[in-house]
Design a protein around this motif. Structure first.
Motif, PDB file in Angstrom:
ATOM      1  N   TYR A 179       0.819  -1.202   0.000  1.00 40.52           N
ATOM      2  CA  TYR A 179       0.000   0.000   0.000  1.00 40.52           C
ATOM      3  C   TYR A 179       0.861   1.262   0.000  1.00 40.52           C
ATOM      4  CZ  TYR A 179      -3.354   3.528   1.528  1.00 40.52           C
ATOM      5  OH  TYR A 179      -4.108   4.662   1.620  1.00 40.52           O
ATOM      6  N   GLN A 180       1.896   1.281   0.841  1.00 39.47           N
ATOM      7  CA  GLN A 180       2.857   2.389   0.868  1.00 39.47           C
ATOM      8  C   GLN A 180       4.150   1.882   1.475  1.00 39.47           C
ATOM      9  OE1 GLN A 180       0.921   5.327   3.398  1.00 39.47           O
ATOM     10  NE2 GLN A 180       2.633   5.326   4.790  1.00 39.47           N
ATOM     11  N   GLU A 181       5.236   2.591   1.188  1.00 38.23           N
ATOM     12  CA  GLU A 181       6.536   2.193   1.742  1.00 38.23           C
ATOM     13  C   GLU A 181       6.473   2.192   3.263  1.00 38.23           C
ATOM     14  OE1 GLU A 181       9.345   0.880   0.595  1.00 38.23           O
ATOM     15  OE2 GLU A 181       8.467   0.971  -1.395  1.00 38.23           O
ATOM     16  N   ARG A 182       7.057   1.180   3.864  1.00 42.50           N
ATOM     17  CA  ARG A 182       7.092   1.053   5.323  1.00 42.50           C
ATOM     18  C   ARG A 182       8.528   0.823   5.772  1.00 42.50           C
ATOM     19  NH1 ARG A 182       1.762   2.338   6.719  1.00 42.50           N
ATOM     20  NH2 ARG A 182       0.414   1.273   5.259  1.00 42.50           N
ATOM     21  N   CYS A 183       8.797   1.270   7.003  1.00 45.72           N
ATOM     22  CA  CYS A 183      10.102   0.984   7.595  1.00 45.72           C
ATOM     23  C   CYS A 183       9.956  -0.249   8.496  1.00 45.72           C
ATOM     24  CB  CYS A 183      10.611   2.188   8.393  1.00 45.72           C
ATOM     25  SG  CYS A 183       9.615   2.628   9.816  1.00 45.72           S
ATOM     26  N   HIS A 184      11.066  -0.788   8.916  1.00 44.05           N
ATOM     27  CA  HIS A 184      11.068  -1.992   9.748  1.00 44.05           C
ATOM     28  C   HIS A 184      10.290  -1.766  11.045  1.00 44.05           C
ATOM     29  CE1 HIS A 184      14.432  -4.341   7.662  1.00 44.05           C
ATOM     30  NE2 HIS A 184      14.147  -3.304   6.900  1.00 44.05           N
ATOM     31  N   GLN A 185      10.426  -0.587  11.608  1.00 50.78           N
ATOM     32  CA  GLN A 185       9.745  -0.269  12.864  1.00 50.78           C
ATOM     33  C   GLN A 185       8.223  -0.358  12.703  1.00 50.78           C
ATOM     34  OE1 GLN A 185       9.633   3.856  14.171  1.00 50.78           O
ATOM     35  NE2 GLN A 185      10.459   3.200  16.155  1.00 50.78           N
ATOM     36  N   GLU A 186       7.700   0.170  11.602  1.00 54.45           N
ATOM     37  CA  GLU A 186       6.252   0.117  11.350  1.00 54.45           C
ATOM     38  C   GLU A 186       5.784  -1.321  11.174  1.00 54.45           C
ATOM     39  OE1 GLU A 186       5.411   4.292   8.995  1.00 54.45           O
ATOM     40  OE2 GLU A 186       6.400   2.675   7.906  1.00 54.45           O
ATOM     41  N   VAL A 187       6.567  -2.126  10.485  1.00 54.10           N
ATOM     42  CA  VAL A 187       6.212  -3.530  10.269  1.00 54.10           C
ATOM     43  C   VAL A 187       6.242  -4.287  11.597  1.00 54.10           C
ATOM     44  CG1 VAL A 187       6.971  -5.682   9.168  1.00 54.10           C
ATOM     45  CG2 VAL A 187       6.901  -3.553   7.854  1.00 54.10           C
ATOM     46  N   ASN A 188       7.252  -4.024  12.417  1.00 55.70           N
ATOM     47  CA  ASN A 188       7.315  -4.665  13.744  1.00 55.70           C
ATOM     48  C   ASN A 188       6.108  -4.297  14.594  1.00 55.70           C
ATOM     49  OD1 ASN A 188       9.482  -6.449  14.223  1.00 55.70           O
ATOM     50  ND2 ASN A 188      10.903  -4.725  14.087  1.00 55.70           N
ATOM     51  N   LYS A 189       5.740  -3.035  14.551  1.00 56.58           N
ATOM     52  CA  LYS A 189       4.582  -2.572  15.323  1.00 56.58           C
ATOM     53  C   LYS A 189       3.313  -3.281  14.845  1.00 56.58           C
ATOM     54  CE  LYS A 189       2.083   1.562  16.703  1.00 56.58           C
ATOM     55  NZ  LYS A 189       1.739   2.908  16.321  1.00 56.58           N
ATOM     56  N   LYS A 190       3.164  -3.403  13.540  1.00 60.25           N
ATOM     57  CA  LYS A 190       1.992  -4.083  12.972  1.00 60.25           C
ATOM     58  C   LYS A 190       1.971  -5.554  13.389  1.00 60.25           C
ATOM     59  CE  LYS A 190      -1.566  -3.801  10.175  1.00 60.25           C
ATOM     60  NZ  LYS A 190      -2.716  -2.982  10.526  1.00 60.25           N
ATOM     61  N   LEU A 191       3.125  -6.194  13.385  1.00 59.33           N
ATOM     62  CA  LEU A 191       3.202  -7.591  13.809  1.00 59.33           C
ATOM     63  C   LEU A 191       2.849  -7.735  15.291  1.00 59.33           C
ATOM     64  CD1 LEU A 191       6.365  -8.683  11.827  1.00 59.33           C
ATOM     65  CD2 LEU A 191       4.058  -9.597  11.528  1.00 59.33           C
ATOM     66  N   ASP A 192       3.257  -6.754  16.100  1.00 59.25           N
ATOM     67  CA  ASP A 192       2.878  -6.757  17.522  1.00 59.25           C
ATOM     68  C   ASP A 192       1.366  -6.638  17.676  1.00 59.25           C
ATOM     69  OD1 ASP A 192       5.477  -7.015  18.418  1.00 59.25           O
ATOM     70  OD2 ASP A 192       5.757  -4.847  18.753  1.00 59.25           O
ATOM     71  N   GLU A 193       0.754  -5.785  16.876  1.00 55.97           N
ATOM     72  CA  GLU A 193      -0.699  -5.611  16.920  1.00 55.97           C
ATOM     73  C   GLU A 193      -1.425  -6.898  16.538  1.00 55.97           C
ATOM     74  OE1 GLU A 193      -1.622  -2.322  14.342  1.00 55.97           O
ATOM     75  OE2 GLU A 193      -0.508  -0.901  15.610  1.00 55.97           O
ATOM     76  N   LEU A 194      -0.793  -7.690  15.671  1.00 59.13           N
ATOM     77  CA  LEU A 194      -1.386  -8.960  15.248  1.00 59.13           C
ATOM     78  C   LEU A 194      -1.065 -10.094  16.226  1.00 59.13           C
ATOM     79  CD1 LEU A 194      -0.626  -8.804  11.402  1.00 59.13           C
ATOM     80  CD2 LEU A 194      -2.764  -8.243  12.567  1.00 59.13           C
TER      81      LEU A 194
END
Length: 158
Positions: A21-36
């Motif tokens: 959807y849009q460029e993401r940094c590692h921190q954003e991906v980690n946060k999303k994985l935590d939310e999941l």
């Protein structure tokens, strides 16, 4: 309230969409994985796969972030650097991304922006006007000496 759980494959597909959807940094991906609520071992596996399939690329993120914040939000280099550091982007990627900004274009943009802000600032006291304009640009991450120089030019003209 029960939390929805995801398999590694479901989480990976969800994160691929998230990164596409849009460029993401590692921190954003980690946060999303935590939310999941993904376990650490599965997180590593998903992140490695996202990198291998080029959904996640820190250098590309830094370059796009830098150019978009400079062009669209009129941020200076200091603000861009601070925001990239806050996202835990490596120093080498920060430096590489800043090299995309042409120095003459950077100075010309600052000059245009200062002139526009100077004319838009309604302040009769010259010292207060300079202070307001200076603070405006310092908040947006422009270098102090460059802003000061531009404001002095405006003060001399007016």
């Amino acid at each position: 309230m029960k939390k929805k759980s995801f398999t590694v494959e479901e989480a990976k597909i969800k994160l691929m969409r998230y990164c596409a959807y849009q460029e993401r940094c590692h921190q954003e991906v980690n946060k999303k994985l935590d939310e999941l609520h993904i376990i650490p071992l599965a997180k590593e596996h998903i992140i490695v796969e996202l990198i291998q399939q080029d959904f996640l690329n820190e250098e590309r993120f830094a370059k796009i972030f830098t150019i978009s914040k400079f062009n669209q939000k009129n941020w200076g280099k200091k603000r861009i650097i601070n925001e990239l550091k806050r996202r835990e982007i490596s120093a080498i990627n920060i430096k590489t991304s800043l090299n995309q900004i042409d120095e003459s274009e950077y100075l010309a943009k600052l000059s245009r922006l200062v002139e526009k802000k100077w004319n838009a600032t309604a302040e009769s006291n010259l010292a207060n006007k300079k202070k307001k304009v200076m603070n405006y640009f310092l908040y947006r991450g422009w270098e102090t000496h460059l802003v000061y120089e531009q404001i002095q030019n405006q003060g001399d003209i007016k």
